[in-house]
Scaffold this motif. Structure first.
Motif, PDB file in Angstrom:
ATOM      1  N   GLU A 372       0.667  -1.313   0.120  1.00 23.51           N
ATOM      2  CA  GLU A 372       0.189   0.089  -0.083  1.00 23.51           C
ATOM      3  C   GLU A 372       0.868   1.222   0.022  1.00 23.51           C
ATOM      4  OE1 GLU A 372      -3.431   2.281   2.755  1.00 23.51           O
ATOM      5  OE2 GLU A 372      -2.485   0.199   3.300  1.00 23.51           O
ATOM      6  N   VAL A 373       1.759   1.293   0.847  1.00 26.99           N
ATOM      7  CA  VAL A 373       2.735   2.506   0.917  1.00 26.99           C
ATOM      8  C   VAL A 373       3.440   2.455  -0.325  1.00 26.99           C
ATOM      9  CG1 VAL A 373       4.637   3.467   2.190  1.00 26.99           C
ATOM     10  CG2 VAL A 373       2.964   2.305   3.611  1.00 26.99           C
ATOM     11  N   ILE A 374       4.127   1.520  -0.853  1.00 29.53           N
ATOM     12  CA  ILE A 374       4.999   1.697  -2.132  1.00 29.53           C
ATOM     13  C   ILE A 374       4.013   2.312  -3.220  1.00 29.53           C
ATOM     14  CG2 ILE A 374       6.138   0.330  -3.910  1.00 29.53           C
ATOM     15  CD1 ILE A 374       6.905  -1.556  -1.707  1.00 29.53           C
ATOM     16  N   LYS A 375       2.758   1.722  -3.175  1.00 28.81           N
ATOM     17  CA  LYS A 375       1.908   2.151  -4.338  1.00 28.81           C
ATOM     18  C   LYS A 375       1.650   3.746  -4.481  1.00 28.81           C
ATOM     19  CE  LYS A 375      -0.177  -2.212  -6.229  1.00 28.81           C
ATOM     20  NZ  LYS A 375      -1.532  -3.171  -6.499  1.00 28.81           N
ATOM     21  N   ASN A 376       1.406   4.189  -3.064  1.00 28.51           N
ATOM     22  CA  ASN A 376       1.010   5.431  -2.773  1.00 28.51           C
ATOM     23  C   ASN A 376       2.289   6.415  -3.183  1.00 28.51           C
ATOM     24  OD1 ASN A 376      -1.485   5.132  -2.144  1.00 28.51           O
ATOM     25  ND2 ASN A 376      -1.123   4.835   0.117  1.00 28.51           N
ATOM     26  N   ALA A 377       3.487   5.898  -2.761  1.00 32.01           N
ATOM     27  CA  ALA A 377       4.617   6.581  -2.963  1.00 32.01           C
ATOM     28  C   ALA A 377       5.108   6.867  -4.411  1.00 32.01           C
ATOM     29  CB  ALA A 377       5.848   5.935  -2.436  1.00 32.01           C
ATOM     30  N   VAL A 378       4.758   5.694  -5.235  1.00 37.78           N
ATOM     31  CA  VAL A 378       5.129   5.660  -6.662  1.00 37.78           C
ATOM     32  C   VAL A 378       4.042   6.811  -7.307  1.00 37.78           C
ATOM     33  CG1 VAL A 378       4.965   4.458  -8.902  1.00 37.78           C
ATOM     34  CG2 VAL A 378       6.001   3.453  -6.862  1.00 37.78           C
ATOM     35  N   THR A 379       2.768   6.903  -7.122  1.00 39.79           N
ATOM     36  CA  THR A 379       1.900   7.757  -7.712  1.00 39.79           C
ATOM     37  C   THR A 379       2.451   9.173  -7.067  1.00 39.79           C
ATOM     38  OG1 THR A 379      -0.008   6.294  -7.249  1.00 39.79           O
ATOM     39  CG2 THR A 379      -0.463   8.513  -7.640  1.00 39.79           C
ATOM     40  N   ARG A 380       2.801   9.382  -5.928  1.00 35.41           N
ATOM     41  CA  ARG A 380       3.399  10.828  -5.337  1.00 35.41           C
ATOM     42  C   ARG A 380       4.500  11.299  -6.312  1.00 35.41           C
ATOM     43  NH1 ARG A 380       6.222  14.317  -2.391  1.00 35.41           N
ATOM     44  NH2 ARG A 380       7.724  12.650  -1.997  1.00 35.41           N
ATOM     45  N   LEU A 381       5.426  10.376  -6.115  1.00 37.85           N
ATOM     46  CA  LEU A 381       6.693  10.685  -6.954  1.00 37.85           C
ATOM     47  C   LEU A 381       6.521  10.925  -8.334  1.00 37.85           C
ATOM     48  CD1 LEU A 381       8.947   8.495  -4.796  1.00 37.85           C
ATOM     49  CD2 LEU A 381       8.610  11.076  -4.695  1.00 37.85           C
ATOM     50  N   ARG A 382       6.097  10.066  -9.047  1.00 40.26           N
ATOM     51  CA  ARG A 382       5.648  10.426 -10.299  1.00 40.26           C
ATOM     52  C   ARG A 382       4.976  11.522 -10.871  1.00 40.26           C
ATOM     53  NH1 ARG A 382       4.550   4.073 -12.626  1.00 40.26           N
ATOM     54  NH2 ARG A 382       6.900   3.786 -12.970  1.00 40.26           N
ATOM     55  N   GLY A 383       3.972  12.289  -9.797  1.00 41.26           N
ATOM     56  CA  GLY A 383       3.273  12.988 -10.241  1.00 41.26           C
ATOM     57  C   GLY A 383       3.976  14.476 -10.020  1.00 41.26           C
ATOM     58  N   ILE A 384       5.075  14.429  -9.283  1.00 43.81           N
ATOM     59  CA  ILE A 384       5.885  15.617  -9.438  1.00 43.81           C
ATOM     60  C   ILE A 384       7.018  15.426 -10.175  1.00 43.81           C
ATOM     61  CG2 ILE A 384       4.992  16.165  -6.966  1.00 43.81           C
ATOM     62  CD1 ILE A 384       7.671  15.094  -5.826  1.00 43.81           C
ATOM     63  N   SER A 385       7.305  14.489 -10.923  1.00 46.36           N
ATOM     64  CA  SER A 385       8.445  14.241 -11.798  1.00 46.36           C
ATOM     65  C   SER A 385       8.285  15.188 -13.024  1.00 46.36           C
ATOM     66  CB  SER A 385       8.591  12.879 -12.247  1.00 46.36           C
ATOM     67  OG  SER A 385       9.495  12.510 -13.197  1.00 46.36           O
ATOM     68  N   SER A 386       9.435  15.924 -13.165  1.00 39.49           N
ATOM     69  CA  SER A 386       9.508  16.439 -14.624  1.00 39.49           C
ATOM     70  C   SER A 386       9.812  15.850 -15.581  1.00 39.49           C
ATOM     71  CB  SER A 386      10.565  17.726 -14.209  1.00 39.49           C
ATOM     72  OG  SER A 386      11.828  17.087 -14.179  1.00 39.49           O
ATOM     73  N   SER A 387      10.088  14.607 -15.921  1.00 39.78           N
ATOM     74  CA  SER A 387      10.317  13.713 -16.931  1.00 39.78           C
ATOM     75  C   SER A 387       9.495  12.629 -17.190  1.00 39.78           C
ATOM     76  CB  SER A 387      11.667  13.326 -16.792  1.00 39.78           C
ATOM     77  OG  SER A 387      11.930  12.344 -15.829  1.00 39.78           O
ATOM     78  N   TYR A 388       8.754  11.961 -16.035  1.00 36.38           N
ATOM     79  CA  TYR A 388       8.196  10.791 -16.248  1.00 36.38           C
ATOM     80  C   TYR A 388       7.044  10.874 -17.394  1.00 36.38           C
ATOM     81  CZ  TYR A 388       5.400   6.573 -15.614  1.00 36.38           C
ATOM     82  OH  TYR A 388       4.729   5.426 -16.178  1.00 36.38           O
ATOM     83  N   ALA A 389       6.267  12.039 -17.301  1.00 38.38           N
ATOM     84  CA  ALA A 389       5.205  12.202 -18.194  1.00 38.38           C
ATOM     85  C   ALA A 389       5.379  11.804 -19.765  1.00 38.38           C
ATOM     86  CB  ALA A 389       4.589  13.382 -17.901  1.00 38.38           C
ATOM     87  N   TYR A 390       6.802  12.031 -20.054  1.00 42.80           N
ATOM     88  CA  TYR A 390       7.212  11.993 -21.313  1.00 42.80           C
ATOM     89  C   TYR A 390       7.900  10.732 -21.746  1.00 42.80           C
ATOM     90  CZ  TYR A 390       6.625  17.036 -21.006  1.00 42.80           C
ATOM     91  OH  TYR A 390       6.054  18.443 -20.795  1.00 42.80           O
ATOM     92  N   ALA A 391       7.963   9.989 -20.600  1.00 48.47           N
ATOM     93  CA  ALA A 391       8.487   8.523 -20.910  1.00 48.47           C
ATOM     94  C   ALA A 391       7.593   7.672 -21.552  1.00 48.47           C
ATOM     95  CB  ALA A 391       8.910   7.697 -19.631  1.00 48.47           C
ATOM     96  N   PRO A 392       7.732   6.808 -22.837  1.00 45.97           N
ATOM     97  CA  PRO A 392       6.800   6.145 -23.609  1.00 45.97           C
ATOM     98  C   PRO A 392       6.475   4.792 -22.796  1.00 45.97           C
ATOM     99  CG  PRO A 392       8.910   5.950 -24.452  1.00 45.97           C
ATOM    100  CD  PRO A 392       9.110   7.031 -23.484  1.00 45.97           C
ATOM    101  N   ALA A 393       5.358   4.274 -22.736  1.00 45.81           N
ATOM    102  CA  ALA A 393       5.020   3.068 -21.995  1.00 45.81           C
ATOM    103  C   ALA A 393       5.795   1.933 -22.284  1.00 45.81           C
ATOM    104  CB  ALA A 393       3.276   2.755 -22.286  1.00 45.81           C
TER     105      ALA A 393
END
Length: 399
Positions: A372-393
């Motif tokens: 539970e904690v890991i999933k929440n942390a990934v969501t938070r950290l990706r949400g503030i990442s300046s580069s992840y949104a541009y990474a292709p699936a």
């Protein structure tokens, strides 16, 4: 907030049963074991018992030696520098073979030998995160003095083909050392079956105390000691033995290598690890470094694209969870993880590895909380990442 310790490859808690065996040697049976009086002699029965447990735990022969050291780092340095003195400085051997993913103690000792003119071959890992025994065979030459290959990797848990490498070295007349620090207590370790000449280990990796380790030395493979002084350990390692810790290491070995304990690791701890791993892999752009086959039962190294490993550890720590970005011996090094580099990962992925390592004291309730904690942390950290949104699936398919 629940506290969950998932960094057992860095160190483990001392098993309470081990601690009970150690207690008398602090205030009651405290004599120097090398003294002739009754206070010193009173330590001997439990020291002999502990040594027997160590021999049984790795299936050492009676005529072989197990030297008590301060830790696996000392054991490793004793082997590598001892071979350097005996076979290289005083002989005609000028070459050592190891791998790119060894513990820093092996790598640093080999780098030192290189500074003294010794040739060192560093074998790269394959797609599965290990090496092929044939790689070792192909690199052995007349000048090869030693092959040093870890039994199991401290970051990925990948198990190396020690039996095959041992046979190759035996056939070639080359000495073989393996760092079994991350293998003992997780999988069976048998020095006779695998033709091992030297084997290093550390008690605190299998629920024993910190500050004590061991070095197995096959008969006829004696080394020049690293430490000179007294005649302890038959002159093989000077310095008064820490009796309490030696007793603790012996009992930790006995408990960790029992048939029941190893079965528990294989059948139960591996399921908890797999549950944690599967839950993380449900997230996009995540991958297990080295794959999921042929590993110790307790370890997974996972890359989470878009999430810096150090940032993830910060979030987990705030919620009472301990994990790691790799070897604790290099935890202050901000360079990219060398194991990730060895896999050829790109500059971004090389900083995203997070290692989770369980123990026999890990519970399913703790794993559920960690998920539970890991999933929440990934969501938070990706949400503030300046580069992840541009990474292709497509990154989720591999490195």
């Amino acid at each position: 907030m629940m506290e969950v310790y998932l960094d057992n490859n860095a160190t483990t808690m001392v098993d309470p049963k081990v601690f009970e065996e150690m207690k008398p040697f602090f205030c009651d049976i405290y004599g120097n074991p090398n003294s002739l009086h009754r206070f010193g002699a009173g330590t001997h029965p439990k020291m002999v018992e502990a040594l027997n447990f160590l021999y049984e735990g790795i299936n050492a022969a009676d005529e072989d030696d197990i030297i008590i050291t301060a830790n696996a780092t000392e054991s490793i340095n004793t082997v590598i520098k001892g071979v350097w003195i005996d076979k290289i400085l005083n002989g005609d051997k000028k070459h050592i073979i190891t791998t790119e993913v060894e513990h820093p103690a092996v790598t640093a000792a080999c780098r030192f030998l290189q500074s003294q003119g010794v040739a060192v071959t560093y074998l790269g890992v394959n797609a599965e995160g290990t090496i092929d025994a044939q790689q070792v065979k192909d690199c052995i030459k007349d000048e090869t003095a030693l092959v040093s290959v870890m039994w199991a990797n401290n970051e990925t848990g990948k198990i190396f083909p020690i039996k095959e490498i041992g046979q190759i070295c035996r056939d070639a007349g080359v000495l073989f050392h393996t760092d079994a620090t991350q293998a003992i207590g997780k999988i069976p370790v048998d020095v006779q079956d695998c033709n091992v000449d030297y084997l290093s280990f550390s008690a605190h990796k299998f629920h024993g105390p910190k500050g004590i380790g061991g070095l197995y030395v096959r008969k006829s493979c004696a080394l020049t000691p690293l430490l000179h002084g007294g005649e302890q350990m038959g002159g093989l390692r000077a310095g008064t033995v820490d009796v309490a810790s030696m007793v603790g290491m012996g009992w930790a070995m006995k408990l960790a290598t029992s048939t029941m304990a190893l079965a528990y690791e294989k059948n139960h701890i591996s399921k908890l690890r797999d549950k944690l791993e599967s839950a993380i892999l449900e997230l996009p752009d995540t991958i297990v470094i080295g794959g999921t086959e042929n590993r110790t039962p307790n370890t997974t190294l996972i890359s989470i694209r878009g999430v810096e490993g150090e940032s993830m550890l910060w979030d987990l720590n705030q919620k009472g969870i301990g994990a790691s970005t790799g070897s604790a011996c290099a935890s202050e090094d901000l360079e990219a993880n060398p194991v990730m580099n060895a896999f050829g990962s790109d500059s971004e992925l090389a900083h995203t590895g997070v290692r989770f390592s369980l123990s026999r004291f890990t519970t399913e309730e703790q794993i559920d909380y960690a998920i539970e904690v890991i999933k929440n942390a990934v969501t938070r950290l990706r949400g503030i990442s300046s580069s992840y949104a541009y990474a292709p699936a497509s990154h989720a398919s591999g490195l």
